[in-house]
Scaffold this active site. Structure first.
Site, PDB file in Angstrom:
ATOM      1  CG  ASN A 152     -15.479  -2.756  14.123  1.00 36.95           C
ATOM      2  OD1 ASN A 152     -15.192  -3.945  14.007  1.00 36.95           O
ATOM      3  ND2 ASN A 152     -15.235  -1.861  13.177  1.00 36.95           N
ATOM      4  CD  GLN A 207      -2.776   1.136   2.505  1.00 35.44           C
ATOM      5  OE1 GLN A 207      -2.372   0.593   3.532  1.00 35.44           O
ATOM      6  NE2 GLN A 207      -3.935   1.786   2.456  1.00 35.44           N
ATOM      7  N   GLY A 238      -6.274   4.457   4.526  1.00 39.65           N
ATOM      8  CA  GLY A 238      -7.415   3.855   5.190  1.00 39.65           C
ATOM      9  C   GLY A 238      -7.508   2.355   4.983  1.00 39.65           C
ATOM     10  CB  THR A 239      -9.197  -0.205   7.059  1.00 38.22           C
ATOM     11  OG1 THR A 239     -10.422   0.548   7.195  1.00 38.22           O
ATOM     12  CG2 THR A 239      -8.357  -0.013   8.308  1.00 38.22           C
ATOM     13  N   GLY A 245     -16.551   2.395  17.650  1.00 38.97           N
ATOM     14  CA  GLY A 245     -17.592   2.042  16.703  1.00 38.97           C
ATOM     15  C   GLY A 245     -18.455   0.965  17.327  1.00 38.97           C
ATOM     16  CG  HIS A 278      26.527  -0.895  36.023  1.00 39.24           C
ATOM     17  ND1 HIS A 278      27.358  -1.980  36.155  1.00 39.24           N
ATOM     18  CD2 HIS A 278      26.758  -0.410  34.774  1.00 39.24           C
ATOM     19  CE1 HIS A 278      28.061  -2.135  35.046  1.00 39.24           C
ATOM     20  NE2 HIS A 278      27.708  -1.203  34.198  1.00 39.24           N
TER      21      HIS A 278
END
Length: 416
Positions: A161, A78, A83-84, A136, A331
């Site tokens: 969601n 991509q 966006g998804t 959502g 240490h």
């Protein structure tokens, strides 16, 4: 079933930990974050994985290769993270005209929870929460999802969601959705189109975690390290052979070298090639990865990951933290409820604060804004190769950027 796993984002909310690597490759117990997602998909019935990659994709490709867990892996790139829905649209040419599952590569699922998503027809996963107003929210009637509402003041249900979808083949024609108000092409809009054409089942998950910010990475390790040591206990009870791993006790795995003078309490895994030296006390759950050294005379407690080739030295206490590969706290130091990036180096006497005096939740900077972690105890986040001078004190909720340094004796109360 063919499965699309989204792993192209920059992970800006996780910075500075993602300055030099993609968020899906951040460590969660013994694997990268996205490997947990892919493993869950394969266990549920994925027969082919299409990984959508973008930002800093080489480590993802190198990790999974052409096959993983006996399942073929294909990669699509991509170019811009738009966006998804755009990510799935990018993957569409690699998909057959068949139903497909889409999973976010930064989500964790409980064992077995995804199986109902793969069985049957179109579906969406959800989890029940006490306050769904910031998510959502699914509207469900008569066992069918009728819509999804973003951050409603009057939620139609307490199902949010979880970003895991089973789409029909026809959805490949519904991926071209307009930009949302935030300028992205959203997969939830594709879901709305799907709901208009077919019945979509709600699948309720028993546990789920969206890993987007540093304290959620800490939470992810708390969850999955505990699961890992439980699996070690199951293997012991099922009679795992000594050639696989040497177990000492019902919930401990010592494939590495553990001094007879060390005290190990609770569930602890010491991988092959790791060393726990004399005078060390480890109170699990804890995972000591290959090449790591702990001690002498160190104290590790809480749910802690000591990453590959990391070191915890003399008179050091580490509590409920993630030390990534190559991190060195050698240490007279204290690290509590913190995330240390790769090759971080603590000068002698460095101390991390992890509690506010007013007992309010610690805040952390995310994308330029101070945000509550929701955790009463949270320490610091250090980017890769950050280094502290001797006797440095770092206040709770401070972030040190990649390569940042402190001066000897300095008290650090603001991000650097």
């Amino acid at each position: 079933m063919q499965t699309v796993v989204l792993a192209a984002g920059q992970g800006t909310r996780m910075r500075p930990l993602t300055d030099r690597r993609p968020k899906p490759m951040l460590p969660v117990a013994d694997r990268p974050l996205v490997a947990h997602t892919v493993d869950a998909a394969i266990a549920a019935g994925a027969t082919r994985i299409v990984l959508v990659v973008g930002y800093e994709s080489d480590p993802i490709v190198d990790y999974f290769g052409e096959t993983y867990g006996g399942v073929p892996i294909e990669y699509v790139h991509q170019e811009a993270q738009a966006g998804t829905a755009d990510a799935v649209r990018t993957a569409a040419p690699a998909l057959a005209a068949e139903p497909f599952v889409v999973l976010n590569g930064d989500a964790l699922f409980a064992d077995g929870d995804l199986a109902p998503l793969y069985d049957g027809g179109p579906a969406i996963c959800s989890v029940r929460v006490d306050d769904p107003t910031q998510y959502g929210v699914l509207d469900v009637e008569d066992g069918v999802v009728t819509g999804i509402v973003e951050k409603p003041t009057d939620p139609p249900s307490n199902r949010i969601n979880a970003g895991a979808y089973h789409f029909p083949a026809a959805a490949l024609e519904w991926l071209d959705v307009p930009e949302s108000e935030r300028g992205e092409h959203e997969l939830t809009d594709v879901l709305e189109r799907t709901i208009d054409h077919v019945d979509v089942r709600p699948v309720t998950l028993s546990r789920w975690l969206d890993v987007g910010r540093p304290w959620e990475l800490l939470e992810a390790n708390e969850w999955k390290i505990a699961s890992l040591v439980e699996a070690a206990a199951d293997a012991e009870r099922d009679g795992a052979g000594a050639e696989e791993v040497h177990f000492a006790g019902t919930d401990r795995s010592f494939a590495g070298t553990v001094s007879d003078d060390a005290t190990i309490e609770g569930p602890v895994v010491v991988e092959a090639g790791a060393t726990v030296r004399e005078g060390v006390t480890i109170e699990g759950p804890a995972l000591i990865r290959s090449g790591a050294t702990v001690g002498p005379n160190a104290y590790v407690r809480g749910t802690t990951l000591v990453g590959e080739n990391a070191s915890v030295g003399h008179a050091v206490e580490v509590k409920n933290s993630v030390l990534m590969a190559g991190a060195a706290v050698n240490h007279l130091s204290y690290v509590g409820d913190s995330v240390l990036g790769r090759d971080v180096n603590f000068g002698a006497g460095t101390v991390v604060a992890n509690l506010r005096h007013d007992d309010e939740s610690v805040e952390l900077t995310v994308k330029g804004e101070r945000v509550s972690t929701g955790r009463r105890k949270f320490g610091v986040v250090l980017g890769d190769e950050a280094k502290t001078g001797i006797d440095t004190n770092i206040n709770a909720g401070v972030t040190l950027s990649t390569g940042a340094t402190t001066k000897p004796g300095e008290s650090v109360t603001r991000d650097r």
